[in-house]
Design a protein around this motif. Structure first.
Motif, PDB file in Angstrom:
ATOM      1  N   ALA A 318      48.064  57.946  75.089  1.00 60.98           N
ATOM      2  CA  ALA A 318      48.434  58.752  73.917  1.00 60.98           C
ATOM      3  C   ALA A 318      49.761  59.457  74.146  1.00 60.98           C
ATOM      4  O   ALA A 318      50.601  59.542  73.239  1.00 60.98           O
ATOM      5  N   LEU A 319      49.972  59.956  75.357  1.00 65.59           N
ATOM      6  CA  LEU A 319      51.232  60.638  75.653  1.00 65.59           C
ATOM      7  C   LEU A 319      52.398  59.652  75.638  1.00 65.59           C
ATOM      8  O   LEU A 319      53.485  59.972  75.115  1.00 65.59           O
ATOM      9  N   ALA A 320      52.182  58.437  76.167  1.00 71.62           N
ATOM     10  CA  ALA A 320      53.237  57.421  76.149  1.00 71.62           C
ATOM     11  C   ALA A 320      53.603  57.057  74.719  1.00 71.62           C
ATOM     12  O   ALA A 320      54.788  56.948  74.366  1.00 71.62           O
ATOM     13  N   ALA A 321      52.582  56.876  73.866  1.00 71.47           N
ATOM     14  CA  ALA A 321      52.847  56.572  72.458  1.00 71.47           C
ATOM     15  C   ALA A 321      53.558  57.733  71.783  1.00 71.47           C
ATOM     16  O   ALA A 321      54.458  57.540  70.944  1.00 71.47           O
ATOM     17  N   GLY A 322      53.174  58.969  72.149  1.00 69.86           N
ATOM     18  CA  GLY A 322      53.843  60.134  71.585  1.00 69.86           C
ATOM     19  C   GLY A 322      55.310  60.198  71.966  1.00 69.86           C
ATOM     20  O   GLY A 322      56.156  60.568  71.139  1.00 69.86           O
ATOM     21  N   LEU A 323      55.631  59.820  73.192  1.00 68.73           N
ATOM     22  CA  LEU A 323      57.028  59.806  73.625  1.00 68.73           C
ATOM     23  C   LEU A 323      57.823  58.739  72.884  1.00 68.73           C
ATOM     24  O   LEU A 323      58.989  58.954  72.521  1.00 68.73           O
ATOM     25  N   VAL A 324      57.200  57.578  72.648  1.00 71.33           N
ATOM     26  CA  VAL A 324      57.876  56.543  71.861  1.00 71.33           C
ATOM     27  C   VAL A 324      58.117  57.052  70.440  1.00 71.33           C
ATOM     28  O   VAL A 324      59.204  56.878  69.874  1.00 71.33           O
ATOM     29  N   ASN A 325      57.100  57.692  69.861  1.00 67.87           N
ATOM     30  CA  ASN A 325      57.267  58.243  68.515  1.00 67.87           C
ATOM     31  C   ASN A 325      58.332  59.330  68.482  1.00 67.87           C
ATOM     32  O   ASN A 325      59.059  59.475  67.494  1.00 67.87           O
ATOM     33  N   LEU A 326      58.422  60.105  69.562  1.00 64.35           N
ATOM     34  CA  LEU A 326      59.461  61.129  69.634  1.00 64.35           C
ATOM     35  C   LEU A 326      60.844  60.491  69.655  1.00 64.35           C
ATOM     36  O   LEU A 326      61.777  60.982  68.996  1.00 64.35           O
ATOM     37  N   ALA A 327      60.970  59.381  70.387  1.00 67.59           N
ATOM     38  CA  ALA A 327      62.257  58.667  70.415  1.00 67.59           C
ATOM     39  C   ALA A 327      62.604  58.143  69.022  1.00 67.59           C
ATOM     40  O   ALA A 327      63.763  58.198  68.593  1.00 67.59           O
ATOM     41  N   LEU A 328      61.599  57.649  68.308  1.00 69.70           N
ATOM     42  CA  LEU A 328      61.834  57.162  66.946  1.00 69.70           C
ATOM     43  C   LEU A 328      62.215  58.311  66.021  1.00 69.70           C
ATOM     44  O   LEU A 328      63.072  58.155  65.137  1.00 69.70           O
ATOM     45  N   LEU A 329      61.605  59.475  66.214  1.00 69.97           N
ATOM     46  CA  LEU A 329      61.964  60.645  65.421  1.00 69.97           C
ATOM     47  C   LEU A 329      63.418  61.037  65.676  1.00 69.97           C
ATOM     48  O   LEU A 329      64.160  61.369  64.744  1.00 69.97           O
ATOM     49  N   LEU A 330      63.837  61.004  66.925  1.00 79.04           N
ATOM     50  CA  LEU A 330      65.229  61.311  67.243  1.00 79.04           C
ATOM     51  C   LEU A 330      66.166  60.278  66.625  1.00 79.04           C
ATOM     52  O   LEU A 330      67.287  60.607  66.207  1.00 79.04           O
ATOM     53  N   LEU A 331      65.698  59.041  66.546  1.00 75.64           N
ATOM     54  CA  LEU A 331      66.489  57.993  65.885  1.00 75.64           C
ATOM     55  C   LEU A 331      66.658  58.318  64.402  1.00 75.64           C
ATOM     56  O   LEU A 331      67.723  58.092  63.819  1.00 75.64           O
ATOM     57  N   VAL A 332      65.603  58.864  63.799  1.00 74.73           N
ATOM     58  CA  VAL A 332      65.683  59.278  62.392  1.00 74.73           C
ATOM     59  C   VAL A 332      66.670  60.430  62.231  1.00 74.73           C
ATOM     60  O   VAL A 332      67.479  60.449  61.299  1.00 74.73           O
ATOM     61  N   VAL A 333      66.602  61.393  63.137  1.00 75.29           N
ATOM     62  CA  VAL A 333      67.537  62.529  63.074  1.00 75.29           C
ATOM     63  C   VAL A 333      68.979  62.041  63.179  1.00 75.29           C
ATOM     64  O   VAL A 333      69.868  62.493  62.437  1.00 75.29           O
ATOM     65  N   ALA A 334      69.200  61.078  64.081  1.00 75.30           N
ATOM     66  CA  ALA A 334      70.540  60.513  64.211  1.00 75.30           C
ATOM     67  C   ALA A 334      70.961  59.783  62.940  1.00 75.30           C
ATOM     68  O   ALA A 334      72.126  59.834  62.532  1.00 75.30           O
ATOM     69  N   ALA A 335      70.009  59.112  62.306  1.00 74.02           N
ATOM     70  CA  ALA A 335      70.314  58.410  61.062  1.00 74.02           C
ATOM     71  C   ALA A 335      70.668  59.392  59.953  1.00 74.02           C
ATOM     72  O   ALA A 335      71.552  59.127  59.119  1.00 74.02           O
ATOM     73  N   LEU A 336      69.980  60.534  59.912  1.00 70.26           N
ATOM     74  CA  LEU A 336      70.325  61.571  58.932  1.00 70.26           C
ATOM     75  C   LEU A 336      71.768  62.024  59.116  1.00 70.26           C
ATOM     76  O   LEU A 336      72.541  62.101  58.146  1.00 70.26           O
ATOM     77  N   GLY A 337      72.125  62.316  60.361  1.00 71.92           N
ATOM     78  CA  GLY A 337      73.493  62.758  60.622  1.00 71.92           C
ATOM     79  C   GLY A 337      74.517  61.689  60.303  1.00 71.92           C
ATOM     80  O   GLY A 337      75.571  61.980  59.716  1.00 71.92           O
ATOM     81  N   ALA A 338      74.213  60.440  60.682  1.00 74.44           N
ATOM     82  CA  ALA A 338      75.159  59.351  60.431  1.00 74.44           C
ATOM     83  C   ALA A 338      75.364  59.135  58.939  1.00 74.44           C
ATOM     84  O   ALA A 338      76.497  58.878  58.492  1.00 74.44           O
ATOM     85  N   THR A 339      74.302  59.267  58.157  1.00 82.26           N
ATOM     86  CA  THR A 339      74.421  59.059  56.711  1.00 82.26           C
ATOM     87  C   THR A 339      75.283  60.149  56.077  1.00 82.26           C
ATOM     88  O   THR A 339      76.110  59.865  55.196  1.00 82.26           O
ATOM     89  N   ALA A 365      70.035  55.038  51.422  1.00 78.95           N
ATOM     90  CA  ALA A 365      70.080  55.890  52.610  1.00 78.95           C
ATOM     91  C   ALA A 365      70.482  57.308  52.232  1.00 78.95           C
ATOM     92  O   ALA A 365      69.942  58.295  52.766  1.00 78.95           O
ATOM     93  N   GLN A 366      71.406  57.441  51.305  1.00 79.51           N
ATOM     94  CA  GLN A 366      71.848  58.768  50.870  1.00 79.51           C
ATOM     95  C   GLN A 366      70.734  59.501  50.136  1.00 79.51           C
ATOM     96  O   GLN A 366      70.528  60.705  50.349  1.00 79.51           O
ATOM     97  N   VAL A 367      70.005  58.806  49.274  1.00 79.79           N
ATOM     98  CA  VAL A 367      68.899  59.433  48.552  1.00 79.79           C
ATOM     99  C   VAL A 367      67.803  59.865  49.519  1.00 79.79           C
ATOM    100  O   VAL A 367      67.247  60.967  49.406  1.00 79.79           O
ATOM    101  N   LEU A 368      67.472  59.012  50.476  1.00 77.55           N
ATOM    102  CA  LEU A 368      66.446  59.350  51.457  1.00 77.55           C
ATOM    103  C   LEU A 368      66.865  60.547  52.304  1.00 77.55           C
ATOM    104  O   LEU A 368      66.046  61.417  52.634  1.00 77.55           O
ATOM    105  N   THR A 369      68.133  60.605  52.662  1.00 77.41           N
ATOM    106  CA  THR A 369      68.644  61.748  53.417  1.00 77.41           C
ATOM    107  C   THR A 369      68.537  63.029  52.600  1.00 77.41           C
ATOM    108  O   THR A 369      68.064  64.065  53.098  1.00 77.41           O
ATOM    109  N   ALA A 370      68.949  62.956  51.355  1.00 81.39           N
ATOM    110  CA  ALA A 370      68.869  64.138  50.482  1.00 81.39           C
ATOM    111  C   ALA A 370      67.420  64.563  50.286  1.00 81.39           C
ATOM    112  O   ALA A 370      67.097  65.764  50.322  1.00 81.39           O
ATOM    113  N   ALA A 371      66.520  63.597  50.078  1.00 83.02           N
ATOM    114  CA  ALA A 371      65.110  63.917  49.871  1.00 83.02           C
ATOM    115  C   ALA A 371      64.517  64.601  51.094  1.00 83.02           C
ATOM    116  O   ALA A 371      63.761  65.581  50.985  1.00 83.02           O
TER     117      ALA A 371
END
Length: 587
Positions: A318-339, A365-371
């Motif tokens: 569960a912790l390993a999966a949580g760390l993978v999900n955390l990495a994906l969340l950080l990828l989303v944060v980076a996508a927000l900034g990039a957009t 991507a812009q609409v999703l970022t704004a939302a």
């Protein structure tokens, strides 16, 4: 005649030519081997996708069943049951501040065609909703990509959504109808925007966007803030930067504004026709001193929705999966900034400096970022940011973020370094194993107050009253054989919340028992019941629940609680006026 190459013919040269498979159908209608192979490949792909979706559905169904059904979900099932049996407008019903009328209630009614009035409907609906979320998010992420690029984008979405936070996360994304399902029609709207030129009615796609957004707002006021408002903001910004008020963005701006008007009109029409009523949203602006705590809550709640809230994860897997999900969340944060950066780097004529993003960049991507930013900002600024349990208020950031990350980074996975691809493969394996383990280990739980429901049916007690959390759920758990109308305290009053006014009519019903929730005194106590109705002829205790049986009709002279007002009886409650979706959040 022999084939030629550069004017030279002959057997020797023909032997050196590569064999190119023929892709057309022969005159006699027989497909060539290459065409047959391609067709088989497509069938295998479709079969694999269908099988994968079936596995996901079964897994999420097991997770959904691990959370006991409560009265909120049961009320939705009862409303859908009435709609299925002719009461399409839900006359006499007072719903919560979210109607789900044009989304989950229709889904519940369809499932009840096969299951009847049964608590399994709640779990099947929640698992189906989450699966639809994955499907529509995958389609929205794919966009116009094809081949391996399309699969890479879909992989990012599936990975992000695959493993919810155990237990607490199941209660958010795989439970009673809530804001999770609202993302489904909104993703459908973004699909219409993204593929407007491919729709059968090309000229009418803005109307389709308007209608879908309006129906989403009828079902959930939050859809205005995470659907209509972001679309309007992005469209207006693109129009301003493009120095024009014509074209696609002008159509979308009109559709976003028109959807709010149409949603209000539809709710008013239902109300004027004698249909259901809804309460105003309970959210209000929070004091400035609490904003810091709300930011922390927003961060934790977002991690919770992404399955990355590490403090509650138990065990290495569960912790390993949580760390993978955390990495994906950080990828989303980076996508927000990039957009955001890409949008401001776009020149006024709609092209980025390097010419890579013509037409103003990726609109979806812009609409999703704004939302996402609007949802998080409203959450932080409102009174809804209570604790980790309020994660459901911002659950839309999960599918929206998954689509955004896929559209921004998905294509780059194909050109990533071998080491990065190997890490991604290992992460994928961890998520798949975690999904299988969680779904296999999820233990089905009976609905709340099921012991009371069983007793009532066994002793032929068919109609009564009950503290809210022990009311609609008993009706559903008994398959409608014992009906319990909800009440609230401190003295016992009829409750105009997820209830039908007809239930409190003493001329139609004879209520001979009362179920008291010993855990929540605000819904009434045993002492208050005895003071109001007298000493019961029988009392039976079932852990959290006390069942009081009487020899007279408890509906006679029963006072009512009409929202913030009290009334002599339920019929004296003043009518609720139609509400503008989301208006309560602006009070």
């Amino acid at each position: 005649m022999s084939p030629t190459l550069g004017g030279v013919t002959g057997p020797a040269q023909r032997a050196t030519l590569p064999t190119i498979p023929r892709q057309r159908v022969q005159p006699d209608g027989v497909r060539t081997p290459a065409a047959t192979t391609s067709r088989k490949t497509r069938l295998v792909t479709v079969g694999a996708v269908v099988a994968g979706l079936a596995v996901l559905l079964l897994g999420y169904l097991r997770m959904a069943r691990a959370t006991p059904t409560n009265s909120d979900a049961a009320a939705n099932a009862l409303q859908a049951w009435d709609m299925l049996h002719g009461d399409v407008l839900l006359r006499g019903w007072t719903l919560s501040d979210v109607s789900f009328y044009s989304t989950e209630l229709l889904q519940y009614a369809l499932i009840e065609v096969f299951f009847g009035l049964d608590q399994r409907v709640v779990h099947v609906a929640s698992a189906t909703t989450y699966l639809l979320l994955i499907v529509f998010a995958s389609l929205a992420a794919k966009g116009d990509a094809t081949g391996r690029a399309a699969w890479a984008r879909v992989a990012v979405v599936v990975a992000t959504l695959l493993v919810p936070q155990p237990h607490g996360g199941w209660a958010v994304v795989l439970y009673a109808p809530d804001h999770t399902g609202t993302a489904v029609p909104l993703l459908l709207a973004w699909l219409l925007v993204d593929r407007r030129s491919a729709t059968p009615l090309r000229r009418w796609w803005p109307v389709g966007v308007l209608v879908v957004l309006a129906l989403a707002q009828v079902a959930d006021p939050l859809a205005m803030f995470i659907g209509a408002v972001p679309l309007a903001l992005v469209s207006a910004a693109r129009l301003i930067r493009g120095r024009t008020w014509r074209g696609t963005d002008a159509h979308l701006l009109a559709a976003a504004a028109g959807s709010v008007v149409l949603a209000h009109a539809l709710l008013a029409l239902v109300w004027w026709a004698g249909g259901f009523s809804v309460h105003s949203p309970v959210a209000r602006f929070s004091p400035a001193a609490e904003l810091g705590d709300h930011v922390v809550t927003a961060v934790n709640a977002t991690a919770h929705n992404y399955g990355a809230y590490l403090p509650t994860l138990d065990g290495p897997l569960a912790l390993a999966a949580g760390l993978v999900n955390l990495a994906l969340l950080l990828l989303v944060v980076a996508a927000l900034g990039a957009t955001v950066v890409r949008f401001f780097r776009t020149s006024p004529d709609g092209a980025s400096p390097d010419g890579s993003s013509p037409g103003g960049g990726d609109r979806i991507a812009q609409v999703l970022t704004a939302a996402t930013l609007v949802n998080l900002s409203a959450f932080i600024a409102s009174t809804q940011a209570g604790d980790i349990g309020s994660a459901r208020q911002i659950v839309a950031v999960l599918p929206f973020g998954a689509v955004l990350a896929a559209r921004v980074w998905g294509d780059r996975l194909l050109t990533a370094a071998p080491a990065v691809r190997r890490i991604g493969a290992v992460a994928g394996v961890i998520l798949v194993v975690a999904f299988a383990t969680q779904s296999a280990g999820a233990k089905p739980q009976p609905p709340e107050a099921h012991e009371v429901a069983e007793y009532l049916v066994a002793h032929d007690l068919r109609y009564g009253l009950g503290s809210y959390w022990g009311s609609n759920v008993i009706t559903l758990a008994s398959n409608g054989r014992a009906q319990v109308a909800p009440v609230i305290g401190p003295d016992i009053r009829s409750y105009r919340w997820e209830s039908d006014a007809d239930w409190y009519d003493a001329t139609k019903h004879d209520a001979r028992f009362l179920v008291i929730d010993l855990k929540h005194a605000r819904y009434g106590t045993v002492d208050a019941a005895v003071a109001q109705f007298g000493v019961p002829v029988e009392r039976h205790d079932f852990g959290r629940w006390a069942l009081l049986v009487y020899d007279h009709n408890l509906l006679a002279g029963l006072p009512a609680q009409c929202g913030g007002l009290a009334a002599a009886t339920h019929t004296h409650c003043p009518p609720l006026s139609p509400k503008i979706p989301g208006a309560g959040l602006l009070d």
